[in-house]
Design an enzyme around this catalytic site. Structure first.
Site, short mmCIF file in Angstrom:
data_model
loop_
_atom_site.label_atom_id
_atom_site.label_comp_id
_atom_site.label_asym_id
_atom_site.label_seq_id
_atom_site.Cartn_x
_atom_site.Cartn_y
_atom_site.Cartn_z
N SER A 245 0.86 -1.18 0.00
CA SER A 245 0.00 0.00 0.00
C SER A 245 0.89 1.23 0.00
CB SER A 245 -0.89 0.00 1.24
OG SER A 245 -0.11 0.34 2.37
N LYS A 246 0.23 2.38 0.01
CA LYS A 246 0.97 3.65 -0.07
C LYS A 246 2.04 3.77 1.00
CE LYS A 246 -2.21 6.68 -2.40
NZ LYS A 246 -3.52 7.19 -2.07
#
Ligand code: GLU
Length: 471
Positions: A245-246
């Site tokens: 994820s980010k």
């Protein structure tokens, strides 16, 4: 049989690393077998789907070179088709209308949870049950549900994971078509995969739980030989073992472009996320298209390693033709308003620098010193210009005035000055670097001098010398 694969992203964000890897494998499989690769946009989530995302996904695929043969098809343009197939399923007894309201469903779920049961729709609007219970359709649009077999099990031989099966009693009568006529994911995907003659469904293994539901629908609609095979790809995790994820840094493909990755390098890196060919690490996409198979797709999750991605990019930067690399670097320099007319030919500069850069950004940053002269910091001047170095610098300037301007002779001139002055290499090289480039760290001094040219080098050596002597 012609192989037909597809990539079916939901346009709810940019093209991320995981999606790009799925698209790559799907594309590679079709290309390897001389088949077709189809792009389908699954835009039925009306709240989250955007045109901006569609454009971003197409742009990401184009940048990576993942060309599609058919599409993009948009599910929202196929609503008539889903309604038609839903009617067909109702007519055949595989589906039925259900008028249960959201509130009723909520109450049912609550009761089930309180009894320690798994919350699920109870099939109360199956026509025979509704009739027996005396249910009367209220005045609102119904949803259409699939009549899932209640006994037995359903399975498939996954091309990556091997045999997988589920018990039918784990599955409930899923909604095919919502009251507004928009299909659910599981229904849209089956209608489309059949209509588009997909032979292998290749997707992330977060969809394994959907596959038994889809298989039931497939079987209700088509003969066994028309049902595609399934290949579920392992997830991509961050270094900490959590789903990528980010938090783990860049996850958007286009961000890699921004950061100065070459698309070929990213494709090569993605190819290695969950697939391998012996020990091969760096190989062109042509090679992937000869090698790609499901047998070597790993069953366990892949780990995304940003350092390794950078390393891969470095390998590609090193091997890129200097002319092309110069063009790409110029684009980056132009963005920061650096004009390469103010210095040596950029292809020669990148040839000197490319082995040490791992992104176009770092290459451009290193190349900048040849085009933008930054005034040396006073602190550095004070430190490096002194009674020992100043005479040596003057001696060097005098020699450089008539040394043949090529690397070897320039190196020789520096050596002669070292010998005559008794200075050590860094003692001379540091102030020369500082005066000539404004920086204390540069690539090899003779190469830098050669590229900057006699006129520039002598002007800068002289200018700072006199500034410091008078000031
Ligand atoms: N739209 C689905 C997704 O983005 C596609 C899954 C599939 O390939 O069936 O996850």
């Amino acid at each position: 049989m012609t192989i037909r694969t597809r990539f079916a992203p939901s346009p709810t964000g940019f093209l991320h690393i995981g999606g790009a890897r799925t698209a790559l494998f799907s594309w590679a499989y079709a290309r390897r077998h001389g088949g077709k690769f189809i792009l389908r946009i699954e835009d039925t989530d009306l709240e989250r789907s955007t045109e901006v995302s569609v454009a971003a996904i197409l742009e990401g695929m184009q940048w990576l070179g993942l060309d599609w043969d058919e599409g993009p098809f948009f599910q929202m343009q196929r609503l008539g088709r889903y309604a038609e197939v839903a009617e067909q399923l109702i007519a055949a007894g595989h589906a039925y209308r259900c008028w249960m309201s959201r509130e009723e469903l909520e109450i049912l779920r609550k009761e089930q949870t309180e009894k320690g049961l798994k919350p699920r729709y109870d099939g109360r609007w199956r026509p025979e049950r509704a009739k027996a219970a005396g249910l009367v359709p209220p005045e609102r649009a119904p949803v259409i549900r699939f009549r899932t077999l209640e006994d037995g099990d359903i399975g498939w031989h996954d091309l990556v994971k091997g045999p997988i099966s589920f018990q039918n009693r784990e599955l409930d009568d899923l909604v095919l078509l919502r009251a507004d006529g928009v299909p659910t994911y599981n229904f849209g995907v089956v209608v489309d995969d059949l209509d588009m003659d997909i032979t292998q469904v290749i997707r992330g293994d977060d969809h394994v739980n959907n596959t038994p539901r889809q298989l039931h629908i497939f079987r209700a609609l088509a003969e066994e030989k028309k049902i595609p095979a399934f290949a579920h790809l392992p997830m991509i995790l961050g270094a900490d073992g959590e789903r990528l994820s980010k938090r783990h840094g860049a996850v958007s493909v286009m961000q890699y472009r921004e950061e100065g990755f070459l698309p070929e390098a990213l494709v090569n890196y993605l190819a290695r996320l969950g697939w391998s060919h012996g020990d091969s690490e760096v190989f062109p996409v042509k090679q992937l298209l000869e090698w790609f198979d499901f047998k070597h797709v790993s069953r366990s999750p892949a780990k995304f390693d940003p350092e390794k991605a950078l390393w891969m990019n470095q390998q590609y930067l090193k091997n890129t033709d200097p002319g092309l690399l110069a063009k790409l670097t110029e684009e980056v320099l132009n963005k920061t308003k650096v004009d390469i007319k103010n210095g040596p030919p950029l292809d020669r500069v990148v040839s000197l620098l490319k082995d040490r850069a791992n992104t176009l950004q770092s290459l451009a940053e290193a190349a900048r010193l040849f085009y933008v002269y930054e005034e040396p910091a006073a602190k550095n001047l004070a430190e490096l210009l002194n009674d020992r170095t100043r005479p040596a610098l003057q001696m060097l300037a005098a020699k450089l005035a008539d040394t043949p301007w090529e690397r070897k002779s320039l190196g020789a001139a520096v050596s002669e000055v070292l010998k005559a002055s008794g200075l050590k290499m860094p003692e001379l090289a540091m102030p020369v670097r500082l005066l000539v480039t404004g920086r204390t760290q540069t690539p090899s001094l003779d190469a830098v001098l050669e590229l900057l040219g006699r006129e520039t080098v002598l002007a800068r050596l002289a200018r700072h010398q006199s500034v410091n002597q008078t000031g």
